[in-house]
Design a protein around this motif. Structure first.
Motif, mmCIF file in Angstrom:
data_model
loop_
_atom_site.group_PDB
_atom_site.id
_atom_site.type_symbol
_atom_site.label_atom_id
_atom_site.label_comp_id
_atom_site.label_asym_id
_atom_site.label_seq_id
_atom_site.Cartn_x
_atom_site.Cartn_y
_atom_site.Cartn_z
ATOM 1 N N ASP A 121 0.716 -1.389 0.168
ATOM 2 C CA ASP A 121 -0.402 0.095 0.602
ATOM 3 C C ASP A 121 0.967 1.402 0.227
ATOM 4 O OD1 ASP A 121 -1.736 2.009 0.683
ATOM 5 O OD2 ASP A 121 -2.306 1.377 2.237
ATOM 6 N N PRO A 122 1.066 1.683 -1.415
ATOM 7 C CA PRO A 122 1.928 2.874 -0.688
ATOM 8 C C PRO A 122 1.556 3.855 0.206
ATOM 9 C CG PRO A 122 0.443 3.555 -2.408
ATOM 10 C CD PRO A 122 -0.447 1.707 -2.064
ATOM 11 N N ASP A 123 0.633 4.375 0.832
ATOM 12 C CA ASP A 123 -0.119 5.390 1.628
ATOM 13 C C ASP A 123 0.971 5.146 2.713
ATOM 14 O OD1 ASP A 123 -1.929 6.789 -0.079
ATOM 15 O OD2 ASP A 123 -3.492 5.464 0.722
ATOM 16 N N GLY A 124 1.351 6.091 3.535
ATOM 17 C CA GLY A 124 1.957 5.596 4.673
ATOM 18 C C GLY A 124 3.740 5.637 4.264
ATOM 19 N N ASN A 125 4.171 5.420 3.282
ATOM 20 C CA ASN A 125 5.650 5.291 2.712
ATOM 21 C C ASN A 125 6.439 6.238 3.725
ATOM 22 O OD1 ASN A 125 8.855 5.100 1.952
ATOM 23 N ND2 ASN A 125 7.964 3.914 0.273
ATOM 24 N N PRO A 126 7.548 5.905 4.575
ATOM 25 C CA PRO A 126 8.183 7.664 5.215
ATOM 26 C C PRO A 126 8.854 8.152 4.862
ATOM 27 C CG PRO A 126 8.237 5.008 5.857
ATOM 28 C CD PRO A 126 7.841 4.935 4.920
ATOM 29 N N ALA A 127 8.882 7.702 3.284
ATOM 30 C CA ALA A 127 10.357 7.866 2.067
ATOM 31 C C ALA A 127 9.463 8.933 1.643
ATOM 32 C CB ALA A 127 10.726 6.881 1.421
ATOM 33 N N ALA A 128 7.922 8.688 1.463
ATOM 34 C CA ALA A 128 6.963 9.902 0.116
ATOM 35 C C ALA A 128 7.380 11.348 0.427
ATOM 36 C CB ALA A 128 5.673 9.121 0.398
ATOM 37 N N SER A 129 7.133 11.161 2.144
ATOM 38 C CA SER A 129 7.684 12.496 1.909
ATOM 39 C C SER A 129 8.674 13.416 2.182
ATOM 40 C CB SER A 129 6.966 13.480 3.835
ATOM 41 O OG SER A 129 8.065 12.796 4.729
ATOM 42 N N SER A 130 9.976 12.858 1.191
ATOM 43 C CA SER A 130 10.907 13.276 2.093
ATOM 44 C C SER A 130 11.183 13.657 0.230
ATOM 45 C CB SER A 130 11.608 12.375 1.670
ATOM 46 O OG SER A 130 11.491 11.572 3.870
ATOM 47 N N LEU A 131 10.404 13.334 -0.545
ATOM 48 C CA LEU A 131 10.458 12.921 -1.874
ATOM 49 C C LEU A 131 9.327 14.128 -2.207
ATOM 50 C CD1 LEU A 131 10.542 9.726 -3.770
ATOM 51 C CD2 LEU A 131 13.109 10.930 -2.805
ATOM 52 N N ALA A 132 8.622 14.399 -1.687
ATOM 53 C CA ALA A 132 7.377 15.509 -2.429
ATOM 54 C C ALA A 132 7.699 16.511 -2.890
ATOM 55 C CB ALA A 132 6.287 15.206 -0.579
ATOM 56 N N GLY A 133 8.338 17.640 -2.040
ATOM 57 C CA GLY A 133 9.505 18.768 -2.531
ATOM 58 C C GLY A 133 9.696 18.939 -3.462
ATOM 59 N N LEU A 134 10.707 17.935 -3.972
ATOM 60 C CA LEU A 134 11.714 17.394 -4.822
ATOM 61 C C LEU A 134 11.318 17.776 -6.053
ATOM 62 C CD1 LEU A 134 14.157 14.959 -3.361
ATOM 63 C CD2 LEU A 134 14.634 17.210 -2.443
ATOM 64 N N GLN A 135 12.208 18.895 -6.335
ATOM 65 C CA GLN A 135 12.204 19.118 -7.609
ATOM 66 C C GLN A 135 13.658 18.553 -8.607
ATOM 67 O OE1 GLN A 135 9.455 20.166 -9.337
ATOM 68 N NE2 GLN A 135 8.260 20.248 -7.379
ATOM 69 N N LEU A 136 13.770 17.079 -9.007
ATOM 70 C CA LEU A 136 14.839 16.929 -9.302
ATOM 71 C C LEU A 136 14.466 16.800 -11.174
ATOM 72 C CD1 LEU A 136 15.656 14.677 -7.342
ATOM 73 C CD2 LEU A 136 16.306 16.406 -7.641
ATOM 74 N N PRO A 137 15.842 17.023 -12.383
ATOM 75 C CA PRO A 137 15.853 17.082 -13.303
ATOM 76 C C PRO A 137 15.871 15.085 -13.849
ATOM 77 C CG PRO A 137 17.739 17.148 -12.409
ATOM 78 C CD PRO A 137 17.153 17.071 -11.334
ATOM 79 N N LEU A 138 15.215 14.929 -15.396
ATOM 80 C CA LEU A 138 14.325 13.571 -14.871
ATOM 81 C C LEU A 138 14.597 13.333 -16.540
ATOM 82 C CD1 LEU A 138 10.644 13.761 -13.600
ATOM 83 C CD2 LEU A 138 11.974 13.089 -12.914
ATOM 84 N N PRO A 139 14.505 11.892 -16.782
ATOM 85 C CA PRO A 139 14.314 10.546 -15.906
ATOM 86 C C PRO A 139 15.823 10.659 -14.782
ATOM 87 C CG PRO A 139 15.615 10.324 -17.809
ATOM 88 C CD PRO A 139 15.261 11.494 -17.518
ATOM 89 N N LEU A 140 15.413 10.318 -14.036
ATOM 90 C CA LEU A 140 16.441 9.723 -13.318
ATOM 91 C C LEU A 140 17.119 7.979 -11.626
ATOM 92 C CD1 LEU A 140 14.545 9.197 -10.345
ATOM 93 C CD2 LEU A 140 14.306 11.728 -10.012
#
Length: 329
Positions: free
Chosen positions: A13-32
């Motif tokens: 279940d993707p909800d609750g993955n503690p790493a998700a909030s760490s990625l939420a605000g990142l703007q990175l060059p894609l693909p990665l």
């Protein structure tokens, strides 16, 4: 009898993955890419990244070949990436160290080279690394144990470039406990590197013996240590700026007379910066003190300077210092 295929893991279940909030605000060059070992930390990072940037994420697994379990790690990574529909590259590296070399440093260097090369060849623009808050604390404590200066106390930067590739550590504020608790809750299988339990390694002794004691005495140690590392990083950035300005006024290489006009601490700052940035060399505390003494004593045209630093020598050439092979042979 043919070996049974590795079972395809259940997608969590993707909800609750503690790493998700760490990625939420990142703007990175894609693909990665995600550097994916199959362990707990890189697993939560891969799952979060694949959801955050669907179709824009690949995985790179570095096979060091240093232990019998390595082939099993690769099989697990292939199975997980197939279940996630995430492309996987596997790179095999020779990471055996020679006498006198640090095995950890040799393996680390080989790993970064392999990750950067694989990412470039696949047309990727960044590589995500899964080091977390506990790794950051371990790095800081190792630096303290070695008497490191500000660069060491700054620990691991969240973003850096190496081998021509951008590397990002988005999980540095996330604890190992939070990662593993979610994985257990989801029933997600990960590989366990047996060497992580070997307390013959200093980092493992810190992890298994020292961090529990710190947690008992200072429950917020992850946050407070991270704050200290950020302060050290800010101070180091300021010193780098001053060193660049001082070196630029000297014409790009250390000039003896100009150095002598600076306070000793500022001379040391310039010389450390010059060696590191221009020559990828690092002087020990004793070597740097000797060099500073030689600069201070350099009052005549015939005064020689020759200090061994790293693989080369700092030597006087006219009114300037240079670094390279021994000129006296």
């Amino acid at each position: 009898m043919a070996a049974s295929p590795t079972p395809r893991p259940n997608l969590p279940d993707p909800d609750g993955n503690p790493a998700a909030s760490s990625l939420a605000g990142l703007q990175l060059p894609l693909p990665l890419a995600v550097a994916y070992s199959g362990g707990a930390d890189s697993t939560v990072l891969l799952l979060a990244a694949a959801r955050r940037w669907p179709g824009q994420v690949q995985a790179i697994h570095v096979h060091h070949g240093l232990q019998d379990a390595a082939d099993g790690f690769e099989d697990h990574c292939r199975s997980t990436c197939a279940a996630l529909s995430v492309p996987l590259q596997v790179r095999r590296v020779h990471a055996r160290h020679a006498s006198g070399e640090s095995p950890e440093e040799v393996a680390r260097t080989a790993r970064y080279q392999a990750l950067a090369r694989a990412a470039r060849e696949a047309g990727l623009h960044a590589v995500l690394l899964a080091q977390h808050a506990d790794d950051q604390v371990e790095t800081l404590l190792l630096a303290l144990s070695r008497g490191a200066g500000l660069p060491g106390l700054a620990a691991m930067p969240p973003v850096f470039q190496r081998e021509g590739m951008v590397f990002v550590r988005p999980l540095l504020l996330l604890s190992a406990q939070a990662i593993r608790a979610w994985l257990r809750e989801q029933g997600i299988a990960v590989v366990e590197d047996p060497t992580n339990a070997d307390t013959a390694f200093t980092r493992n002794r810190i992890r298994h013996l020292l961090l529990p004691a710190l947690a008992e005495c200072f429950p917020q140690y992850r946050e407070t240590f991270a704050r200290s590392s950020r302060h050290a990083a800010q101070a180091q950035d300021l010193l780098e700026t001053v060193a660049e300005e001082d070196l630029a006024r000297m014409g790009g290489t250390p000039a003896i007379t100009a150095l002598q006009m600076l306070p000793r601490a500022r001379q040391a700052n310039v010389l450390r910066h010059w060696l590191r940035k221009a020559h990828a060399a690092s002087a020990s505390a004793a070597q740097l003190e000797e060099l500073l003494d030689q600069v201070a004593d350099c009052r005549t045209r015939g005064h020689r300077i020759r200090i061994k630093v790293g693989a080369g020598f700092v030597q006087r050439q006219g009114e300037r210092l240079q670094y390279g092979a021994d000129l006296s042979v």
